[in-house]
Design an enzyme around this catalytic site. Structure first.
Site, mmCIF file in Angstrom:
data_model
loop_
_atom_site.group_PDB
_atom_site.id
_atom_site.type_symbol
_atom_site.label_atom_id
_atom_site.label_comp_id
_atom_site.label_asym_id
_atom_site.label_seq_id
_atom_site.Cartn_x
_atom_site.Cartn_y
_atom_site.Cartn_z
ATOM 1 N N HIS A 159 56.264 49.276 53.943
ATOM 2 C CA HIS A 159 55.743 50.595 53.561
ATOM 3 C C HIS A 159 54.217 50.549 53.532
ATOM 4 O O HIS A 159 53.633 49.888 52.677
ATOM 5 C CB HIS A 159 56.305 50.999 52.200
ATOM 6 C CG HIS A 159 55.816 52.337 51.737
ATOM 7 N ND1 HIS A 159 56.179 53.509 52.366
ATOM 8 C CD2 HIS A 159 54.978 52.689 50.737
ATOM 9 C CE1 HIS A 159 55.589 54.522 51.753
ATOM 10 N NE2 HIS A 159 54.851 54.058 50.763
ATOM 11 N N ASP A 161 50.933 52.630 53.060
ATOM 12 C CA ASP A 161 50.297 53.882 52.644
ATOM 13 C C ASP A 161 48.995 54.079 53.410
ATOM 14 O O ASP A 161 48.122 53.209 53.338
ATOM 15 C CB ASP A 161 49.972 53.840 51.145
ATOM 16 C CG ASP A 161 51.222 53.856 50.292
ATOM 17 O OD1 ASP A 161 52.045 54.764 50.486
ATOM 18 O OD2 ASP A 161 51.377 52.952 49.439
ATOM 19 N N ASP A 273 59.066 57.050 49.733
ATOM 20 C CA ASP A 273 58.109 57.041 48.627
ATOM 21 C C ASP A 273 57.614 58.416 48.162
ATOM 22 O O ASP A 273 57.073 58.508 47.067
ATOM 23 C CB ASP A 273 56.915 56.147 48.987
ATOM 24 C CG ASP A 273 56.174 55.649 47.757
ATOM 25 O OD1 ASP A 273 56.777 55.619 46.670
ATOM 26 O OD2 ASP A 273 54.980 55.299 47.862
ATOM 27 N N ASP A 410 56.083 47.505 49.790
ATOM 28 C CA ASP A 410 54.747 47.946 50.198
ATOM 29 C C ASP A 410 54.003 46.823 50.935
ATOM 30 O O ASP A 410 53.926 45.693 50.440
ATOM 31 C CB ASP A 410 53.919 48.327 48.969
ATOM 32 C CG ASP A 410 54.467 49.571 48.274
ATOM 33 O OD1 ASP A 410 55.493 50.097 48.742
ATOM 34 O OD2 ASP A 410 53.874 50.002 47.273
ATOM 35 N N HIS A 554 51.524 60.955 50.949
ATOM 36 C CA HIS A 554 51.985 61.132 49.571
ATOM 37 C C HIS A 554 51.090 60.496 48.509
ATOM 38 O O HIS A 554 51.460 60.506 47.330
ATOM 39 C CB HIS A 554 53.441 60.654 49.430
ATOM 40 C CG HIS A 554 53.635 59.219 49.828
ATOM 41 N ND1 HIS A 554 54.027 58.854 51.089
ATOM 42 C CD2 HIS A 554 53.465 58.081 49.143
ATOM 43 C CE1 HIS A 554 54.105 57.537 51.151
ATOM 44 N NE2 HIS A 554 53.768 57.041 49.976
#
Ligand SMILES: [Zn+2]
Length: 1137
Positions: A159, A161, A273, A410, A554
């Site tokens: 994941h 971000d 998420d 993550d 997000h």
């Protein structure tokens, strides 16, 4: 009959006028020819030519006027022609408008799930479930898989971000590029290994860094099915604060990139998420060609309920859809998180032992204190059976024996050691399972498509179908009473900037596309005009799209990034707006020029500039002051909406004696001069606000002249300035200012136009009551409130809203506010100046629907506070009970129920652009230009959180509070409407829509006119207004985008192909605007593109998916009619002729 004949005569008259004009033009040209013959001196010829030019100009203006008149008549004819015979003053009493949507009670089959009903049903208690803390003990006999073995897909994921604790680029350099580099190597080592990747922003960033050889390897991995690109959006978007324009756009940006570089179209969505999930996203994914999706962050009580009912996999259906067209298969992860401890099965202490990145000696370990062991000959049997037990328990929560188990977290798989640890240990376990058929499990690495293909195969083999589900997954709680309703408001300054960029991007896309089309029309070669930097502009557009797309992440629009990351995002948004403005100005310049050869590429020679300046990423827009001289200043107003609109344009000028004239007719336009207040009671002596009513045809560029007017000739606003008990000194030399005296001090302040009247408190200036022309009266009291946070334990932060137990306190200040009343011919308003905010309610004196709503604006500054949140509340006597409605992503309305069994913070919901309260005779809608948290804590109340300042972290990983508040603006329209025809509340969960008027008000609020001015340096070239459409689109058809696609042969350049996106809105039947708007609508499910956009013509029209992937194109349509049902989005690949 009679009306029809009158109209026929009128239309005939207009036609005659147009023909006569053309005749006259021919005559003039012949005259000019004969006059120009012979040996006339050069000067004479030039003079004749320029006179001729003037005449042609005048004729053109005449024609434009005629066109407009014809358009208006056509619009009104359309309304009258349609069956049912609407029109005229009594139309509204004749019944609901055609094509409207009645509130419908939702009844699904026995296997249908309606989330509102689930909310009514659940106790929302929080018992300890044992190993699965938020769940229950799961049991099985062991023979469940004897017939059909457990088929397990372990899906490796990382994941990433695009910005959170580090900036996008920071993460890319430190982690993401290593993950992707290693992926190529490690997947290449063993064809059984798999991986999924979601964020195209990172993938494309990495792609630009790698060489052709590596790219070829990546393509091979994709072709072999080892690497799957899931969702394919630019980011894994937030689903609460994001507007559907931006959601479609970020999906299109990612999908277009994938098509160009990898030639693939994603088939499965992956959203593990985002903090709550919206059905709008399900609709968009389905429309973009995806068949399956995975969601994760859902309230723990809902997860538990779904696990018990075995409804964790369902067909997500749109609430408004009576068919199964919008259905998409959705898998909800059952446990607390998407990390390894919470994905293999219900017991995190066991699952953590199978996260081989946490092997002893590494940087991360298991908080349950039982570390993983490397799989060896000695321990493999024990380990395999331990893991199998978790898999089997998890499998009992689903209807099929296919099991999805994600493997990641993550920013995982950074180092090659981690790849080896995960892949080789799991491969050993899989091999063991293979060698022991008595265990009845087939396990392997897989992608989402592998999983869903197997799921669908098994379901259809068993003749089982999944239940349908309607509703949304807000408001999310991950544990206890920790509801994530704080992020609906966090960093409101940037939530507003997001929408400013969004409206700028849409406006620019449309104008740029129209410019290229117009250029092609004038140059047969099919290329753009010389000197027009189409390629550079296309790259600016691409950057703008990508900045908006990145911000839908997000941790971006949610306001949940670290301070430096927020500044990085803000800077990107700010630069994107500046870049897009260049494209906009340049396109407008070219379109407006009568003589296109005068177009200059050189920006220093540009003859237009924006009227509004944004000076920095954290600054509010400011109007520039127009200096007036004897020469008129040209002013261009661009209407980016598809509707003819009457709108008030505000300018700041350096003289109280100023006026506006229509450049075509030379006629003065109704205007108002108001004060620019430098302090609450001090008017500027140097600058003045000039407001005028602009009549703007759809998508047009209209030219006005701003002039110096004779002294005292411009109508000036009159003022009342008041402070209860302590009259302030007032400085204003140019305006009449009075005070409240005697009994006035206790008499409500009142403003009115022909549609409505309002009353406000003389003490606070805040709204108290609204009365419509129809006689409907409603109390609508505006209040401001402070929320604090808890004194002990967990406190509010960027994600969480944890207000103190005593609830909100009514806002009060040591001194009464300064109240300022403005009265003028164009608008009147009441402003209340408090220490922490300035609040204005404004009434426009406009005809038609534009004068029917109140404009409400706030500027908020809470930088002096600690652990406080400021909210605005409307207290009305609308008998709404515990129900209210908020929008989801600006795309659809969702019913909400305020439930006492839930804590206060759970009753707050995201509001992207609209909310309303209603009873049987009235509806009160609040439309907004930005996202924020909304609630209706008591019947008749509606409140919005405006800003929050919180000193501490809320333990969700951010590691800081929210203290970077700024001077923040928010903007609304408040609309009170009669509900006619015995409107009834439906008992159960119902689908409601905005009224037609609310749609139109929202459209003008979200897409304000764009004003450009000449810099006032010397004379301007000759300008001609630009009016691409003959008439407005139907009221319920929204031009979502007209987006030029990239040239597949020439990277970074515009092609002739355009993505045309239309959204047909559903609108409510019970509030019919009176008088009816000038736009038409019809019951027909088909829209005729050529007729809608006449005189623009489309060729090569292909219906496509929402992201315009070539694979999704339907064949070229011979006729231009396309079905577009209410609520649906239609996407078309077209060429503009
Ligand atoms: Zn994330």
């Amino acid at each position: 009959m009679k009306r029809g004949r009158v109209l026929a005569v009128l239309v005939g008259g207009v036609f005659c006028l147009a023909v006569m004009s053309l005749y006259r033009m021919l005559e003039l040209m012949q005259g000019a020819e004969s006059g120009g013959r012979g040996d006339a001196p050069v000067g004479q010829v030039e003079e004749d030519l320029s006179r001729l030019q003037l005449k042609i100009d005048r004729l053109e203006r005449l024609l434009v006027d005629n066109n407009r008149l014809v358009a208006r008549l056509r619009d009104s004819l359309l309304v009258r022609e349609s069956p049912g015979g609407r029109g005229g003053a009594n139309a509204s009493s004749a019944g609901p408008p055609l094509g409207c949507r009645k509130p419908a009670e939702l009844k699904d089959g026995a296997d249908g799930v309606q989330l509102l009903d689930v909310y009514d049903l659940l106790p929302f208690d929080n018992p300890d479930g044992g190993a699965w803390k938020q769940g229950f003990e799961i049991s099985y006999h062991g023979d469940e898989w004897a017939e059909q073995p457990l088929e397990l897909f372990l899906v490796p994921h990382s994941h990433n971000d695009p910005g959170w604790l580090k900036t996008f680029e920071g993460y890319y350099q430190d982690q993401t590029r290593h993950i992707l580099d290693n992926m190529v190597v490690k997947l290449g080592e063993d064809s059984r290994r798999k991986m999924i990747w979601a964020e195209i922003s990172y993938f494309s960033r990495w792609w630009s860094d790698i060489d052709d050889q590596k790219r070829a390897l990546v393509r091979r991995l994709v072709e072999a099915g080892q690497l799957e690109l899931v969702t394919g959006g630019w980011v894994m978007a937030d689903e609460a604060n994001s507007h559907y324009f931006a959601l479609v756009d970020q999906l299109m940006e990612g999908h277009q990139w994938l098509q160009t570089h990898l030639g693939v179209a994603p088939s499965s969505g992956w959203a593990i998420d985002p903090f709550g999930h919206s059905p709008s996203m399900a609709y968009l994914l389905k429309g973009a060609g995806l068949s399956n999706m995975v969601v994760q962050r859902v309230h723990y009580s809902i997860k538990k309920h779904f696990a018990r009912q075995r409804t964790l996999e369902f067909l997500w259906r749109q609430s408004w859809d009576s068919s199964s067209r919008s259905d998409i298969t959705c898998h909800m992860m059952p446990f607390y998180s998407y990390d390894v401890p919470h994905t293999c099965g219900p017991n995190p202490a066991v699952c953590c032992q199978f996260d081989f990145h946490r092997l002893p000696g590494g940087r991360v370990s298991c908080p349950w204190r039982i570390p993983p062991q490397p799989i060896t000959e000695q321990n493999i049997k024990d380990r395999a059976l331990l893991l199998l037990d978790q898999y089997r328990q998890k499998s009992r929560l689903f209807r099929s024996p296919v099991l999805l188990v994600p493997l990641g977290d993550d920013f995982r798989y950074v180092e090659s050691r981690e790849w080896d640890a995960q892949f080789s240990n799991y491969q050993r376990l899989f091999d063991y399972f293979d060698q022991h058929p008595e265990l009845h499990i087939k396990a392997r690495f897989g992608t989402l498509s592998d999983y869903f293909a197997a799921l669908h195969r098994r379901l259809s083999a068993a003749g089982t179908s999944l239940p349908t589900l309607r509703g949304d997954f807000f408001t999310y709680a991950d544990r206890d009473d920790h509801y994530w309703s704080g992020y609906f408001t966090s960093r409101p300054f940037y939530k507003r900037l997001d929408r400013t960029l969004e409206s700028t991007l849409r406006a620019t896309e449309i104008l740029f596309t129209l410019t290229l089309a117009e250029m092609r029309r004038l140059h047969d070669e099919g290329r753009w005009a010389e000197g027009f930097p189409a390629g550079e502009h296309y790259q600016r557009l691409t950057e703008g799209r990508r900045s908006l797309a990145l911000f839908q992440h997000h941790d971006a629009v949610t306001g949940t990034g670290r301070d430096p990351v927020v500044i990085d995002y803000g800077t990107r948004l700010f630069h994107a707006i500046l870049n897009l403005r260049q494209v906009l100005l340049s396109s407008a310049q070219w379109l407006l020029l009568l003589d296109k050869s005068q177009y200059h590429k050189d920006q220093s020679k540009s003859f237009l500039q924006m009227d509004e300046v944004i000076s920095a990423e954290d600054a509010l827009p400011q109007k520039t002051t127009l200096k007036l001289s004897d020469e008129p200043r040209s002013l261009i107003v661009y209407n980016p909406t598809e509707q003819l609109r009457s709108t008030v344009v505000h300018l700041v000028v350096d003289s109280p004696d100023a006026g506006v004239i229509d450049s075509k007719t030379g006629r003065p336009i109704a205007a108002q001069i108001s004060a620019v207040w430098v302090e609450p009671s001090k008017a500027s002596a140097e600058t003045f606000q000039l407001s005028f009513v602009a009549e703007l045809p759809p998508l047009s560029l209209i030219v006005y002249h701003v002039i110096k007017a004779p002294a005292g000739s411009a109508p000036r606003a009159r003022y009342i300035v008041h402070r209860h008990g302590n009259p302030p000194p007032v400085h204003s030399e140019h305006f009449q200012v009075s005070r409240l005296e005697g009994a006035e001090v206790n008499t409500p302040l009142s403003l009115s136009n022909k549609h409505l009247q309002i009353w406000s408190s003389p003490e606070t200036g805040l709204l108290q009551k609204v009365r419509l022309q129809s006689g409907l009266v409603r109390q609508v009291q505006v209040q401001f409130l402070w929320y604090g946070t808890r004194t002990s334990g967990d406190k509010s932060g960027a994600y969480l809203f944890l207000p103190g137990g005593e609830g909100p306190q009514v806002y009060s200040s040591s001194e009464p506010p300064l109240v300022r009343v403005t009265r003028g011919p164009i608008f009147s308003d009441i402003t209340s100046c408090y220490p922490h905010f300035t609040h204005t309610v404004r009434l426009y004196h406009l005809e038609g629907h534009a004068g029917k709503s109140l404009e409400v604006s706030n500027t908020v500054d809470i930088r002096s506070e600690a652990n406080r949140e400021l909210a605005m509340r409307l207290v009305s006597d609308v008998a709404s009970g515990n129900r209210f409605y908020t929008d989801l992503n600006g795309f659809q309305m969702q019913q909400r129920r305020t439930l006492e069994k839930l804590p206060l913070q759970a009753n707050f919901y995201p509001m992207t652009s609209a909310s309303f309260l209603q009873d049987s005779s009235s509806r009160l809608s609040l439309l907004s230009a930005q996202s924020q948290a909304a609630a209706s804590l008591r019947s008749g109340e509606l409140e919005l959180v405006l800003d929050r300042r919180l000193q501490q972290d809320d333990n969700r990983g951010l590691g800081q509070g929210v203290t970077d508040n700024k001077l923040t603006a928010s903007l609304y329209h408040l609309l009170l409407e009669d509900r006619r025809g015995g409107a009834k509340e439906v008992g159960g969960a119902s689908v409601e829509h905005l009224s037609l008027l609310a749609h139109l008000a929202s459209l003008s609020l979200c897409h304000p006119p764009i004003t450009m001015v000449d810099p006032g340096e010397g004379s301007l070239p000759k300008l001609r207004p630009f009016q691409p459409l003959r008439s407005s689109l139907p009221c319920d058809v929204h031009l979502l985008n007209l987006r030029t696609l990239e040239d597949p042969q020439e990277a970074g350049s515009p092609s002739q192909e355009v993505a045309l996106l239309l959204h047909r809105k559903g609108f409510d039947c019970d509030s019919t605007p009176d008088p009816l708007p000038t736009c038409s609508w019809s019951e027909d499910e088909e829209v005729d593109l050529d007729r809608l956009f006449s005189p623009l013509r489309f060729s090569s029209v292909r219906r496509s998916g929402f992201t315009l992937l070539r694979d999704h194109d339907e064949p070229d349509s011979a006729h231009q009619a396309a079905p577009l049902r209410p609520m649906e989005i239609g996407a078309f690949r077209v060429r503009l002729e």
